[in-house]
Design a protein around this motif. Sequence first.
Motif, PDB file in Angstrom:
ATOM      1  N   PHE A 105       0.822  -1.206   0.000  1.00  0.00           N
ATOM      2  CA  PHE A 105       0.000   0.000   0.000  1.00  0.00           C
ATOM      3  C   PHE A 105       0.859   1.260   0.000  1.00  0.00           C
ATOM      4  O   PHE A 105       0.611   2.198  -0.756  1.00  0.00           O
ATOM      5  N   ILE A 106       1.884   1.295   0.851  1.00  0.00           N
ATOM      6  CA  ILE A 106       2.750   2.479   0.943  1.00  0.00           C
ATOM      7  C   ILE A 106       3.398   2.766  -0.412  1.00  0.00           C
ATOM      8  O   ILE A 106       3.412   3.909  -0.871  1.00  0.00           O
ATOM      9  N   LYS A 107       3.902   1.735  -1.075  1.00  0.00           N
ATOM     10  CA  LYS A 107       4.522   1.912  -2.399  1.00  0.00           C
ATOM     11  C   LYS A 107       3.503   2.387  -3.431  1.00  0.00           C
ATOM     12  O   LYS A 107       3.772   3.291  -4.217  1.00  0.00           O
ATOM     13  N   ALA A 108       2.322   1.769  -3.423  1.00  0.00           N
ATOM     14  CA  ALA A 108       1.275   2.139  -4.383  1.00  0.00           C
ATOM     15  C   ALA A 108       0.790   3.569  -4.127  1.00  0.00           C
ATOM     16  O   ALA A 108       0.549   4.332  -5.072  1.00  0.00           O
ATOM     17  N   PHE A 109       0.662   3.935  -2.866  1.00  0.00           N
ATOM     18  CA  PHE A 109       0.216   5.283  -2.511  1.00  0.00           C
ATOM     19  C   PHE A 109       1.217   6.310  -3.016  1.00  0.00           C
ATOM     20  O   PHE A 109       0.846   7.302  -3.642  1.00  0.00           O
ATOM     21  N   ARG A 110       2.492   6.043  -2.765  1.00  0.00           N
ATOM     22  CA  ARG A 110       3.548   6.968  -3.192  1.00  0.00           C
ATOM     23  C   ARG A 110       3.553   7.108  -4.710  1.00  0.00           C
ATOM     24  O   ARG A 110       3.705   8.205  -5.241  1.00  0.00           O
ATOM     25  N   ALA A 111       3.360   6.012  -5.418  1.00  0.00           N
ATOM     26  CA  ALA A 111       3.330   6.045  -6.887  1.00  0.00           C
ATOM     27  C   ALA A 111       2.121   6.842  -7.383  1.00  0.00           C
ATOM     28  O   ALA A 111       2.225   7.609  -8.340  1.00  0.00           O
ATOM     29  N   ALA A 112       0.985   6.688  -6.727  1.00  0.00           N
ATOM     30  CA  ALA A 112      -0.246   7.356  -7.172  1.00  0.00           C
ATOM     31  C   ALA A 112      -0.288   8.833  -6.800  1.00  0.00           C
ATOM     32  O   ALA A 112      -0.764   9.660  -7.570  1.00  0.00           O
ATOM     33  N   PHE A 113       0.201   9.177  -5.615  1.00  0.00           N
ATOM     34  CA  PHE A 113       0.054  10.545  -5.107  1.00  0.00           C
ATOM     35  C   PHE A 113       1.367  11.321  -5.006  1.00  0.00           C
ATOM     36  O   PHE A 113       1.367  12.494  -4.636  1.00  0.00           O
ATOM     37  N   HIS A 114       2.487  10.675  -5.277  1.00  0.00           N
ATOM     38  CA  HIS A 114       3.810  11.317  -5.229  1.00  0.00           C
ATOM     39  C   HIS A 114       4.148  11.902  -3.869  1.00  0.00           C
ATOM     40  O   HIS A 114       4.816  12.934  -3.768  1.00  0.00           O
ATOM     41  N   THR A 115       3.663  11.241  -2.822  1.00  0.00           N
ATOM     42  CA  THR A 115       3.949  11.636  -1.449  1.00  0.00           C
ATOM     43  C   THR A 115       3.618  10.463  -0.539  1.00  0.00           C
ATOM     44  O   THR A 115       3.038   9.482  -0.993  1.00  0.00           O
ATOM     45  N   THR A 116       3.976  10.579   0.718  1.00  0.00           N
ATOM     46  CA  THR A 116       3.632   9.520   1.667  1.00  0.00           C
ATOM     47  C   THR A 116       2.204   9.724   2.185  1.00  0.00           C
ATOM     48  O   THR A 116       1.690  10.859   2.141  1.00  0.00           O
ATOM     49  N   PRO A 117       1.588   8.670   2.699  1.00  0.00           N
ATOM     50  CA  PRO A 117       0.250   8.848   3.281  1.00  0.00           C
ATOM     51  C   PRO A 117       0.250   9.907   4.391  1.00  0.00           C
ATOM     52  O   PRO A 117      -0.654  10.738   4.454  1.00  0.00           O
ATOM     53  N   TYR A 118       1.287   9.912   5.238  1.00  0.00           N
ATOM     54  CA  TYR A 118       1.359  10.884   6.328  1.00  0.00           C
ATOM     55  C   TYR A 118       1.385  12.320   5.788  1.00  0.00           C
ATOM     56  O   TYR A 118       0.651  13.189   6.256  1.00  0.00           O
ATOM     57  N   GLN A 119       2.237  12.579   4.811  1.00  0.00           N
ATOM     58  CA  GLN A 119       2.344  13.928   4.249  1.00  0.00           C
ATOM     59  C   GLN A 119       1.050  14.339   3.547  1.00  0.00           C
ATOM     60  O   GLN A 119       0.623  15.494   3.622  1.00  0.00           O
ATOM     61  N   PHE A 120       0.412  13.396   2.884  1.00  0.00           N
ATOM     62  CA  PHE A 120      -0.855  13.662   2.204  1.00  0.00           C
ATOM     63  C   PHE A 120      -1.906  14.113   3.213  1.00  0.00           C
ATOM     64  O   PHE A 120      -2.581  15.119   3.012  1.00  0.00           O
ATOM     65  N   VAL A 121      -2.022  13.366   4.306  1.00  0.00           N
ATOM     66  CA  VAL A 121      -3.004  13.693   5.342  1.00  0.00           C
ATOM     67  C   VAL A 121      -2.655  15.037   5.987  1.00  0.00           C
ATOM     68  O   VAL A 121      -3.533  15.877   6.200  1.00  0.00           O
ATOM     69  N   LEU A 122      -1.389  15.248   6.271  1.00  0.00           N
ATOM     70  CA  LEU A 122      -0.968  16.514   6.876  1.00  0.00           C
ATOM     71  C   LEU A 122      -1.313  17.695   5.961  1.00  0.00           C
ATOM     72  O   LEU A 122      -1.853  18.711   6.421  1.00  0.00           O
ATOM     73  N   ASP A 123      -1.049  17.564   4.675  1.00  0.00           N
ATOM     74  CA  ASP A 123      -1.399  18.627   3.724  1.00  0.00           C
ATOM     75  C   ASP A 123      -2.896  18.906   3.730  1.00  0.00           C
ATOM     76  O   ASP A 123      -3.325  20.063   3.728  1.00  0.00           O
ATOM     77  N   ARG A 124      -3.692  17.847   3.733  1.00  0.00           N
ATOM     78  CA  ARG A 124      -5.152  18.011   3.754  1.00  0.00           C
ATOM     79  C   ARG A 124      -5.608  18.693   5.047  1.00  0.00           C
ATOM     80  O   ARG A 124      -6.494  19.546   5.024  1.00  0.00           O
ATOM     81  N   ARG A 125      -5.023  18.291   6.166  1.00  0.00           N
ATOM     82  CA  ARG A 125      -5.407  18.900   7.444  1.00  0.00           C
ATOM     83  C   ARG A 125      -5.055  20.388   7.478  1.00  0.00           C
ATOM     84  O   ARG A 125      -5.848  21.212   7.937  1.00  0.00           O
ATOM     85  N   ILE A 126      -3.897  20.732   6.986  1.00  0.00           N
ATOM     86  CA  ILE A 126      -3.484  22.141   6.958  1.00  0.00           C
ATOM     87  C   ILE A 126      -4.390  22.930   6.011  1.00  0.00           C
ATOM     88  O   ILE A 126      -4.825  24.043   6.334  1.00  0.00           O
ATOM     89  N   ASP A 127      -4.701  22.376   4.850  1.00  0.00           N
ATOM     90  CA  ASP A 127      -5.602  23.056   3.913  1.00  0.00           C
ATOM     91  C   ASP A 127      -6.974  23.300   4.532  1.00  0.00           C
ATOM     92  O   ASP A 127      -7.546  24.376   4.400  1.00  0.00           O
ATOM     93  N   ARG A 128      -7.509  22.294   5.222  1.00  0.00           N
ATOM     94  CA  ARG A 128      -8.813  22.462   5.868  1.00  0.00           C
ATOM     95  C   ARG A 128      -8.713  23.503   6.972  1.00  0.00           C
ATOM     96  O   ARG A 128      -9.607  24.331   7.135  1.00  0.00           O
ATOM     97  N   ALA A 129      -7.618  23.494   7.720  1.00  0.00           N
ATOM     98  CA  ALA A 129      -7.432  24.478   8.790  1.00  0.00           C
ATOM     99  C   ALA A 129      -7.388  25.894   8.221  1.00  0.00           C
ATOM    100  O   ALA A 129      -7.990  26.815   8.784  1.00  0.00           O
TER     101      ALA A 129
END
Length: 104
Positions: free
Chosen positions: A35-59
């Motif tokens: 999953f981690i490899k597939a996520f990185r390939a699909a989104f060009h970031t880690t799941p943690y960084q993706f979630v952090l970006d979304r949380r900051i954007d919502r904030a």
Amino acid sequence: ARARSLLVEFLEDSLDSEIHLESLAALVGMPVSKFIKAFRAAFHTTPYQFVLDRRIDRAKTLLLTTTRTITDISAAVGFSTPNHFATAFSRRVGVSPRSYRNNH
């Protein structure tokens, strides 16, 4: 594409709670390591960084469109403490949440 949409929708709906790699991997039926490899390939970031970006954007949106306190906003976007939120926000955005609200 379907798994990607499912993941994004789940993450958007879950920003205010703890998100675990195991649950994300199970959601799309993959072992965590794959999953981690597939996520990185699909989104060009880690799941943690993706979630952090979304949380900051919502904030950022909540800071500009509501009168909720910074403490309330930090909890609403899934940070464990207001201090953790302020630190993460400042690192990502370059200013504190209060400065962001007051200058935009």
